[in-house]
Design a protein around this motif. Structure first.
Motif, PDB file in Angstrom:
ATOM      1  N   GLN A 194      -3.490 -24.548 -17.936  1.00 19.50           N
ATOM      2  CA  GLN A 194      -3.305 -25.627 -17.346  1.00 19.50           C
ATOM      3  C   GLN A 194      -2.588 -26.444 -18.074  1.00 19.50           C
ATOM      4  N   ALA A 195      -1.580 -27.208 -17.557  1.00 26.02           N
ATOM      5  CA  ALA A 195      -0.748 -28.375 -18.174  1.00 26.02           C
ATOM      6  C   ALA A 195      -1.360 -29.785 -17.811  1.00 26.02           C
ATOM      7  N   PRO A 196      -2.092 -30.210 -18.638  1.00 20.56           N
ATOM      8  CA  PRO A 196      -2.607 -31.580 -18.311  1.00 20.56           C
ATOM      9  C   PRO A 196      -1.629 -32.633 -18.078  1.00 20.56           C
ATOM     10  N   ARG A 197      -0.542 -32.489 -18.502  1.00 14.88           N
ATOM     11  CA  ARG A 197       0.647 -33.201 -18.334  1.00 14.88           C
ATOM     12  C   ARG A 197       1.811 -32.609 -17.620  1.00 14.88           C
ATOM     13  N   SER A 198       2.666 -33.211 -16.862  1.00 18.20           N
ATOM     14  CA  SER A 198       3.817 -32.365 -16.232  1.00 18.20           C
ATOM     15  C   SER A 198       4.963 -31.759 -17.130  1.00 18.20           C
ATOM     16  N   ASP A 199       4.893 -30.401 -17.010  1.00 15.05           N
ATOM     17  CA  ASP A 199       5.873 -29.865 -17.815  1.00 15.05           C
ATOM     18  C   ASP A 199       6.995 -29.371 -16.861  1.00 15.05           C
ATOM     19  N   THR A 200       8.090 -29.996 -17.210  1.00 12.89           N
ATOM     20  CA  THR A 200       9.295 -29.590 -16.065  1.00 12.89           C
ATOM     21  C   THR A 200       9.900 -28.541 -16.495  1.00 12.89           C
ATOM     22  N   ARG A 201       9.581 -27.650 -17.451  1.00 10.27           N
ATOM     23  CA  ARG A 201      10.038 -26.636 -17.690  1.00 10.27           C
ATOM     24  C   ARG A 201       9.750 -25.415 -16.615  1.00 10.27           C
ATOM     25  N   LEU A 202       8.468 -25.786 -15.895  1.00  7.80           N
ATOM     26  CA  LEU A 202       7.865 -24.780 -15.308  1.00  7.80           C
ATOM     27  C   LEU A 202       8.071 -24.631 -13.917  1.00  7.80           C
ATOM     28  N   THR A 203       9.021 -25.442 -13.299  1.00  4.52           N
ATOM     29  CA  THR A 203       9.604 -25.816 -12.054  1.00  4.52           C
ATOM     30  C   THR A 203      10.545 -24.487 -11.651  1.00  4.52           C
ATOM     31  N   ASP A 204      11.266 -23.960 -12.566  1.00  6.53           N
ATOM     32  CA  ASP A 204      12.330 -23.236 -12.158  1.00  6.53           C
ATOM     33  C   ASP A 204      12.216 -21.854 -13.079  1.00  6.53           C
ATOM     34  N   PRO A 205      12.810 -20.724 -12.734  1.00  5.07           N
ATOM     35  CA  PRO A 205      12.823 -19.591 -13.372  1.00  5.07           C
ATOM     36  C   PRO A 205      13.552 -19.706 -14.894  1.00  5.07           C
ATOM     37  N   GLU A 206      14.648 -20.527 -14.983  1.00  5.80           N
ATOM     38  CA  GLU A 206      15.165 -20.569 -16.308  1.00  5.80           C
ATOM     39  C   GLU A 206      14.078 -21.527 -17.115  1.00  5.80           C
ATOM     40  N   GLY A 207      13.609 -22.610 -16.643  1.00  4.11           N
ATOM     41  CA  GLY A 207      12.613 -23.233 -17.554  1.00  4.11           C
ATOM     42  C   GLY A 207      11.313 -22.418 -17.991  1.00  4.11           C
ATOM     43  N   ARG A 208      10.860 -21.690 -17.127  1.00  6.19           N
ATOM     44  CA  ARG A 208       9.828 -20.655 -17.158  1.00  6.19           C
ATOM     45  C   ARG A 208      10.066 -19.778 -18.479  1.00  6.19           C
ATOM     46  N   GLU A 209      11.298 -19.414 -18.247  1.00  3.61           N
ATOM     47  CA  GLU A 209      11.808 -18.314 -19.667  1.00  3.61           C
ATOM     48  C   GLU A 209      11.758 -19.437 -20.632  1.00  3.61           C
ATOM     49  N   GLU A 210      12.513 -20.312 -20.757  1.00  9.84           N
ATOM     50  CA  GLU A 210      12.382 -21.015 -21.792  1.00  9.84           C
ATOM     51  C   GLU A 210      11.132 -21.258 -22.612  1.00  9.84           C
ATOM     52  N   ALA A 211      10.211 -21.530 -21.468  1.00 12.45           N
ATOM     53  CA  ALA A 211       8.707 -22.002 -22.121  1.00 12.45           C
ATOM     54  C   ALA A 211       8.264 -20.550 -22.818  1.00 12.45           C
ATOM     55  N   THR A 212       8.533 -19.291 -22.156  1.00 11.91           N
ATOM     56  CA  THR A 212       8.043 -18.206 -22.721  1.00 11.91           C
ATOM     57  C   THR A 212       8.686 -17.818 -24.005  1.00 11.91           C
ATOM     58  N   ALA A 213       9.774 -18.236 -24.145  1.00 13.04           N
ATOM     59  CA  ALA A 213      10.739 -17.899 -25.285  1.00 13.04           C
ATOM     60  C   ALA A 213      10.092 -18.514 -26.534  1.00 13.04           C
TER      61      ALA A 213
END
Length: 240
Positions: free
Chosen positions: A146-165
């Motif tokens: 869980q992210a205690p604070r908002s993580d904008t990377r998690l709101t769209d596919p490109e951002g989730r891939e960036e976080a995974t990278a």
């Protein structure tokens, strides 16, 4: 003879699987035999068998030539062995000398997955996330955050891939650095597993000697559902 497992103390059994992941067999002695709900069980002094628990599957093992299933007894805390359904244990008596052994290939596969799970947790925490769940079973391995604070990377596919990278890069760096993996016991008896100075967590599982033992660590793009991030992963033990 001990007829009830409740008569035994945990100190009567030595959990050698916690001391050496790569120990394949031990010569030991039976410290108790009996039945529970009609199912025969036995307990040995030097236990080389890791029971299912903490998100890690049980070892595959044998007592002499009989395949067994190790199970942790909830009341005593001891690891006892039982025969698979439809089979039976050989005749055993208290004090009898026996050879206990595991399938080392299965053990190291489980240890690699469990250690990789700690590593995924560590790099997730580097992102500011908190772990809320884990599973280290083959084909099901994952860490949930869980992210205690908002993580904008998690709101769209490109951002989730960036976080995974970012997670993949941190995992690869730790494996390349071959950070040592070791366990220490605290004064209160808790066993804490360390990935050098990168991460520490209470754990009763088996682990590789160092992160350089991990191979084929793969993290598919993380998924977000109901506010949780699921990071699935695979890993194998490097051949030596």
């Amino acid at each position: 003879m001990v007829h009830s497992i409740e008569d035994l103390q945990v100190g009567a059994q030595i959990s050698v699987y916690l001391d050496d992941t790569y120990l394949e067999q031990v010569d030991t002695r039976v410290i108790a035999v009996g039945e529970r709900d009609g199912t025969p069980w036995a307990a040995v002094e030097h236990c080389v068998f890791h029971p299912q628990g903490g998100g890690q599957p049980a070892d595959r093992g044998w007592l002499e030539d009989t395949e067994i299933i190790p199970v942790r007894d909830r009341e005593s805390g001891l690891v006892v062995v039982m025969a698979p359904e439809g089979d039976s244990l050989p005749p055993l008596g208290e004090g009898q000398r026996v050879r206990a052994r595991i399938d080392l290939q299965t053990r190291t596969a489980h240890a690699a997955l469990h250690t990789a799970g700690h590593l995924v947790e560590a790099v997730g925490r580097m992102q500011g996330w908190e772990m809320v769940g884990s599973n280290h079973f083959p084909g099901q391995a994952r860490i949930e955050f869980q992210a205690p604070r908002s993580d904008t990377r998690l709101t769209d596919p490109e951002g989730r891939e960036e976080a995974t990278a970012a997670l993949r890069a941190a995992v690869a760096a730790a494996v390349a650095d071959d950070l040592p993996v070791f366990a220490r016991c605290l004064a209160d008896g808790r066993r804490v597993v360390h990935l050098d100075a990168l991460h520490a967590a209470p754990c009763g599982g088996t682990h590789v000697r160092s992160l350089g033992d991990l191979a084929e660590v793969v993290l598919p793009t993380l998924k977000v559902r109901k506010g949780r991030m699921r990071v699935s992963y695979t890993a194998t033990h490097r051949s030596r």
